[in-house]
Design an enzyme around this catalytic site. Sequence first.
Site, PDB file in Angstrom:
ATOM      1  N   CYS A   1      35.802  44.282  29.281  1.00  0.00           N
ATOM      2  CA  CYS A   1      36.908  43.452  29.781  1.00  0.00           C
ATOM      3  C   CYS A   1      36.484  41.989  29.848  1.00  0.00           C
ATOM      4  CB  CYS A   1      37.339  43.945  31.154  1.00  0.00           C
ATOM      5  SG  CYS A   1      35.954  44.176  32.289  1.00  0.00           S
TER       6      CYS A   1
ATOM      7  N   GLY B   1      40.656  45.028  37.302  1.00  0.00           N
ATOM      8  CA  GLY B   1      41.670  45.161  36.268  1.00  0.00           C
ATOM      9  C   GLY B   1      41.380  44.457  34.959  1.00  0.00           C
TER      10      GLY B   1
HETATM   11  P1  NAD Z   1      43.431  52.712  31.736  1.00  0.00           P
HETATM   12  O1  NAD Z   1      44.105  51.877  32.752  1.00  0.00           O
HETATM   13  O2  NAD Z   1      44.226  53.371  30.684  1.00  0.00           O
HETATM   14  O3  NAD Z   1      42.645  53.901  32.475  1.00  0.00           O
HETATM   15  C1  NAD Z   1      41.730  53.667  33.543  1.00  0.00           C
HETATM   16  C2  NAD Z   1      41.678  54.887  34.435  1.00  0.00           C
HETATM   17  O4  NAD Z   1      42.876  54.990  35.175  1.00  0.00           O
HETATM   18  C3  NAD Z   1      41.547  56.207  33.715  1.00  0.00           C
HETATM   19  O5  NAD Z   1      40.714  57.065  34.454  1.00  0.00           O
HETATM   20  C4  NAD Z   1      42.966  56.735  33.658  1.00  0.00           C
HETATM   21  O6  NAD Z   1      43.002  58.134  33.556  1.00  0.00           O
HETATM   22  C5  NAD Z   1      43.505  56.242  34.974  1.00  0.00           C
HETATM   23  N1  NAD Z   1      44.936  55.973  35.001  1.00  0.00           N
HETATM   24  C6  NAD Z   1      45.589  55.072  34.226  1.00  0.00           C
HETATM   25  N2  NAD Z   1      46.893  55.018  34.568  1.00  0.00           N
HETATM   26  C7  NAD Z   1      47.044  55.891  35.587  1.00  0.00           C
HETATM   27  C8  NAD Z   1      48.158  56.299  36.403  1.00  0.00           C
HETATM   28  N3  NAD Z   1      49.377  55.796  36.213  1.00  0.00           N
HETATM   29  N4  NAD Z   1      47.961  57.223  37.354  1.00  0.00           N
HETATM   30  C9  NAD Z   1      46.731  57.763  37.569  1.00  0.00           C
HETATM   31  N5  NAD Z   1      45.639  57.432  36.834  1.00  0.00           N
HETATM   32  C10 NAD Z   1      45.802  56.518  35.866  1.00  0.00           C
HETATM   33  O7  NAD Z   1      42.292  51.810  31.109  1.00  0.00           O
HETATM   34  P2  NAD Z   1      41.251  52.116  29.946  1.00  0.00           P
HETATM   35  O8  NAD Z   1      41.928  52.038  28.637  1.00  0.00           O
HETATM   36  O9  NAD Z   1      40.475  53.338  30.246  1.00  0.00           O
HETATM   37  O10 NAD Z   1      40.309  50.849  30.128  1.00  0.00           O
HETATM   38  C11 NAD Z   1      40.624  49.605  29.608  1.00  0.00           C
HETATM   39  C12 NAD Z   1      41.262  48.681  30.611  1.00  0.00           C
HETATM   40  O11 NAD Z   1      40.466  48.599  31.772  1.00  0.00           O
HETATM   41  C13 NAD Z   1      41.364  47.273  30.078  1.00  0.00           C
HETATM   42  O12 NAD Z   1      42.545  46.674  30.511  1.00  0.00           O
HETATM   43  C14 NAD Z   1      40.132  46.593  30.660  1.00  0.00           C
HETATM   44  O13 NAD Z   1      40.249  45.200  30.764  1.00  0.00           O
HETATM   45  C15 NAD Z   1      40.079  47.252  32.001  1.00  0.00           C
HETATM   46  N6  NAD Z   1      38.724  47.240  32.541  1.00  0.00           N
HETATM   47  C16 NAD Z   1      38.468  46.434  33.599  1.00  0.00           C
HETATM   48  C17 NAD Z   1      37.198  46.399  34.119  1.00  0.00           C
HETATM   49  C18 NAD Z   1      36.855  45.507  35.274  1.00  0.00           C
HETATM   50  O14 NAD Z   1      35.748  45.626  35.787  1.00  0.00           O
HETATM   51  N7  NAD Z   1      37.712  44.617  35.699  1.00  0.00           N
HETATM   52  C19 NAD Z   1      36.180  47.183  33.557  1.00  0.00           C
HETATM   53  C20 NAD Z   1      36.500  48.017  32.489  1.00  0.00           C
HETATM   54  C21 NAD Z   1      37.788  48.043  31.990  1.00  0.00           C
END
Ligand code: NAD
Length: 466
Positions: free
Chosen positions: A272, A239
């Site tokens: 992240c 996350g």
């Molecule tokens: P996001 O949460 O908007 O989307 C991530 C994925 O989840 C996408 O494929 C999206 O379509 C899906 N998704 C989101 N909400 C959903 C729901 N309610 N139901 C079904 N699918 C859903 O994130 P983003 O903007 O793409 O990425 C940025 C975020 O991710 C930041 O908060 C960052 O810190 C985090 N991140 C964490 C890591 C890690 O390794 N911990 C790595 C990369 C990004």
Amino acid sequence: MTIDPTLLEAAVRKVLAALPADEKPSASGDGVFDDMDAAVAAASTAAKNYRACSLAERRRFVQAIRDCMTLPENLDYMAAQAVIETGMGDVAHKYLKNKFAAENTPGVEDLETSAWSGDHGLTTVEYSAYGVIGAITPTTNPTETVICNAIGMLAAGNAVVFSPHPRAKNLSLWQVRKLNKALAAAGAPANLIVTVSDPSIENTNKMIAHPDVRMLVATGGPGIVHTVLSSGKKAIGAGAGNPPVVVDETADIAHAAKCIVDGASFDNNLPCTAEKEIIAVDSIADLLKFNLLKNGAYEITPEQAKQLESIILNAKGTGPNTAWVGKPACEILQAIGIEPPAGVRLVVFEAAADHPFVVHELMMPVLGLVRVPDVDAAIELAVELEHGNRHTAIMHSRDVKKLTKMGREIQTTIFVKNGPSFNGIGIGGEGYSTFTIAGPTGEGLTRTRNFARTRRCVLVDDLNIR
Ligand code: NAD
């Protein structure tokens, strides 16, 4: 009307011959399905067929992924296309991130067997596949996450259904097709890596609920992590973070400043793991700022920061305005009427500890610098601003006791000392790379063994040869 099959085949061959190489489906399909049920069914068959493959074959398939993803033309394409399609990040940095993911993600060698032998025989515990894994990938590292998840999950013996972010749809489909072609050429079972032609939240939810998907891996924000953890299935949640960088009076300030600018501007602050706010001990804060500016940071006044609030925050002021995530520092400065000097990589400003740019994960090269009286206060504030994400923290100090204190107090999955944040994911630092950092579920920097379950195999009374 009946169609002569010979003529039909000749016609199809003619059309295929006219297609550019990239668009020709391989004999085993391209891994992209019109609906989620069909994608999961294909991955389930692939997972079963994969069981018959030897470890040597698995190694060959993983190598095929690495070779395909490190072809210079593919690295160029992924880096440029990610910026074009998602509107975020920096082409040169994305090139580097993809290369590290392809070269530095652990493979089959990570699956170490444990064994006990004695009078009662031989017992082994081996890492074994889940079957089909559903992997949800973010916009911020779209191709890097697919590379590192594909390597780790296939190395562990699984098939994977990817659910990419809709904003990275075209590139993700391109990548799945490329990987399928490379795997087919290496002799892998068809459909070890699949996705759907229309990635959406509905399709992601279908995948999460599908009974044949045995494990879920979500790399993204708190919403999707919560969703997979509530699924009732084995899930890995990688996350959000809000990594603080602490600088104390014992640090090499010039070095710390360079590291902060390099780390916080990397891919326009999308990772992240990237530094998101600076906490500096008052006695060295001016010197730190001087050195930040020397290394490509631009300081704005608190009034100019105020002006930025209505642009780069969302309407409620509770997080970033998505349209500005991953934009370069110069564009952000131009938005408030500042003509950026050449070479600007980062925007900094003096901020209070409760400033929204400090408190929220912005994922833009805009960092507040908060002054504190001493290092203990700096550590305390860093813990508060990390919000218990247990993600990443950075500290610049030569005081081993205080470095130890920070590590103990902040409890992050990654703690980088005296380097830029990206050293923590194996880019320039020791250790393997990953783009799925699982703080909430505790796997940490995910690797092949995290995508496998352990199974005990017991032979009674024999095969102890001591
Ligand atoms: P996001 O949460 O908007 O989307 C991530 C994925 O989840 C996408 O494929 C999206 O379509 C899906 N998704 C989101 N909400 C959903 C729901 N309610 N139901 C079904 N699918 C859903 O994130 P983003 O903007 O793409 O990425 C940025 C975020 O991710 C930041 O908060 C960052 O810190 C985090 N991140 C964490 C890591 C890690 O390794 N911990 C790595 C990369 C990004």
